[in-house]
Design a protein around this motif. Structure first.
Motif, PDB file in Angstrom:
ATOM      1  N   THR A 156       0.802  -1.220   0.000  1.00 56.18           N
ATOM      2  CA  THR A 156       0.000   0.000   0.000  1.00 56.18           C
ATOM      3  C   THR A 156       0.838   1.274   0.000  1.00 56.18           C
ATOM      4  OG1 THR A 156      -0.139  -0.056   2.415  1.00 56.18           O
ATOM      5  CG2 THR A 156      -1.936  -1.105   1.194  1.00 56.18           C
ATOM      6  N   ARG A 194      -3.874  -5.924  -8.998  1.00 54.43           N
ATOM      7  CA  ARG A 194      -5.263  -5.743  -9.416  1.00 54.43           C
ATOM      8  C   ARG A 194      -5.328  -4.334  -9.969  1.00 54.43           C
ATOM      9  NH1 ARG A 194      -7.521  -5.786  -4.894  1.00 54.43           N
ATOM     10  NH2 ARG A 194      -8.568  -3.802  -4.869  1.00 54.43           N
ATOM     11  N   LEU A 195      -5.642  -4.207 -11.246  1.00 53.21           N
ATOM     12  CA  LEU A 195      -5.588  -2.906 -11.908  1.00 53.21           C
ATOM     13  C   LEU A 195      -6.929  -2.193 -11.834  1.00 53.21           C
ATOM     14  CD1 LEU A 195      -3.530  -4.033 -15.019  1.00 53.21           C
ATOM     15  CD2 LEU A 195      -2.689  -3.003 -12.900  1.00 53.21           C
ATOM     16  N   ARG A 196      -6.895  -0.871 -11.757  1.00 50.35           N
ATOM     17  CA  ARG A 196      -8.120  -0.067 -11.687  1.00 50.35           C
ATOM     18  C   ARG A 196      -8.972  -0.223 -12.942  1.00 50.35           C
ATOM     19  NH1 ARG A 196      -8.009   2.680  -7.151  1.00 50.35           N
ATOM     20  NH2 ARG A 196      -6.077   3.504  -6.330  1.00 50.35           N
ATOM     21  N   GLU A 197      -8.327  -0.396 -14.076  1.00 52.86           N
ATOM     22  CA  GLU A 197      -9.061  -0.548 -15.337  1.00 52.86           C
ATOM     23  C   GLU A 197      -9.682  -1.933 -15.458  1.00 52.86           C
ATOM     24  OE1 GLU A 197      -5.427  -1.923 -18.251  1.00 52.86           O
ATOM     25  OE2 GLU A 197      -5.686   0.208 -17.831  1.00 52.86           O
ATOM     26  N   ASP A 235      -6.207  -8.488 -13.784  1.00 53.69           N
ATOM     27  CA  ASP A 235      -5.040  -8.720 -12.942  1.00 53.69           C
ATOM     28  C   ASP A 235      -3.794  -8.805 -13.807  1.00 53.69           C
ATOM     29  OD1 ASP A 235      -6.621  -8.854 -10.679  1.00 53.69           O
ATOM     30  OD2 ASP A 235      -6.776 -11.033 -10.715  1.00 53.69           O
ATOM     31  N   ASP A 260      -1.158   5.173  -9.756  1.00 55.17           N
ATOM     32  CA  ASP A 260      -2.605   5.420  -9.801  1.00 55.17           C
ATOM     33  C   ASP A 260      -3.363   4.411 -10.659  1.00 55.17           C
ATOM     34  OD1 ASP A 260      -1.926   6.327 -12.326  1.00 55.17           O
ATOM     35  OD2 ASP A 260      -2.610   8.381 -11.994  1.00 55.17           O
ATOM     36  N   GLU A 261      -2.661   3.536 -11.368  1.00 57.37           N
ATOM     37  CA  GLU A 261      -3.306   2.456 -12.127  1.00 57.37           C
ATOM     38  C   GLU A 261      -3.557   1.218 -11.258  1.00 57.37           C
ATOM     39  OE1 GLU A 261      -1.603   1.575 -16.089  1.00 57.37           O
ATOM     40  OE2 GLU A 261      -0.234   3.234 -15.642  1.00 57.37           O
ATOM     41  N   ILE A 262      -2.965   1.197 -10.060  1.00 54.90           N
ATOM     42  CA  ILE A 262      -2.998   0.009  -9.210  1.00 54.90           C
ATOM     43  C   ILE A 262      -4.135   0.124  -8.198  1.00 54.90           C
ATOM     44  CG2 ILE A 262      -1.712  -1.383  -7.538  1.00 54.90           C
ATOM     45  CD1 ILE A 262       0.869  -0.200  -8.827  1.00 54.90           C
ATOM     46  N   ALA A 263      -5.038  -0.847  -8.218  1.00 60.85           N
ATOM     47  CA  ALA A 263      -6.125  -0.906  -7.228  1.00 60.85           C
ATOM     48  C   ALA A 263      -5.699  -1.727  -6.013  1.00 60.85           C
ATOM     49  CB  ALA A 263      -7.383  -1.514  -7.846  1.00 60.85           C
TER      50      ALA A 263
END
Length: 169
Positions: free
Chosen positions: A89, A105-108, A111, A144-147
């Motif tokens: 995190t 896990r990607l925001r878009e 995985d 910012d692409e990473i959830a």
């Protein structure tokens, strides 16, 4: 302005943890029946050794005994390091995962499993393993692409061609 017990604990314990050369990752107070448990998670770039955790546990116990931050009644104190599968995190978590295989896990959506090669202020340089005999490929993702992200446990790790090129450079 009132503060929560976790905030008071963090303010009390963070200087002790920092003095031990560790980072305070998590404080959790829970109740199981009549018993309370105070769980402190610490880490460092080199990892938190068992001896370091034991020494810190004694220091924390002494400090808690001097205050009323835990209130009346008994509690169990547990000081340890994060597990191998803890979520990544913070920037420092990604830096410590350099060289490791991570599941993102990607925001878009979707995985991605890739090895972390580099970490900077904006994101990560990754090596995506090849499929069916293909060579691994390089990829860059921004934070910012990473959830979500977790380190994958590898039992039989083999260096890949992209890693060997990085080491030779």
């Amino acid at each position: 302005m009132s503060t929560t017990q976790s905030e008071r604990l963090r303010g009390l314990l963070e200087p002790l943890v920092s003095a031990a050369g560790l980072d305070l990752e998590e404080i959790e107070v829970s109740r199981t029946g009549r018993r309370r448990q105070l769980r402190i998670v610490v880490d460092s770039d080199e990892g938190a050794t068992l001896d370091a955790c034991a020494e810190l546990s004694r220091a924390i116990s002494g400090r808690l005994d001097e205050t009323d931050v835990m209130g009346e009644g008994e509690y169990v104190l547990e000081v340890g390091s994060p597990g191998a599968d803890r979520p990544l995190t913070e920037h420092r978590h990604y830096a410590r995962a350099a060289g490791r295989l991570v599941k993102f896990r990607l925001r878009e959506g979707g995985d991605l499993v890739a090895r972390v090669l580099t970490v900077d202020d904006e994101g990560l340089g990754l090596e995506v393993p090849g499929v069916k005999g293909r060579r691994p490929t390089a990829r860059r993702i921004a934070f910012d692409e990473i959830a979500g992200a977790r380190v994958e446990i590898e039992f039989n790790r083999k260096d890949t061609p992209l890693q060997q090129k990085e080491e030779e450079a």
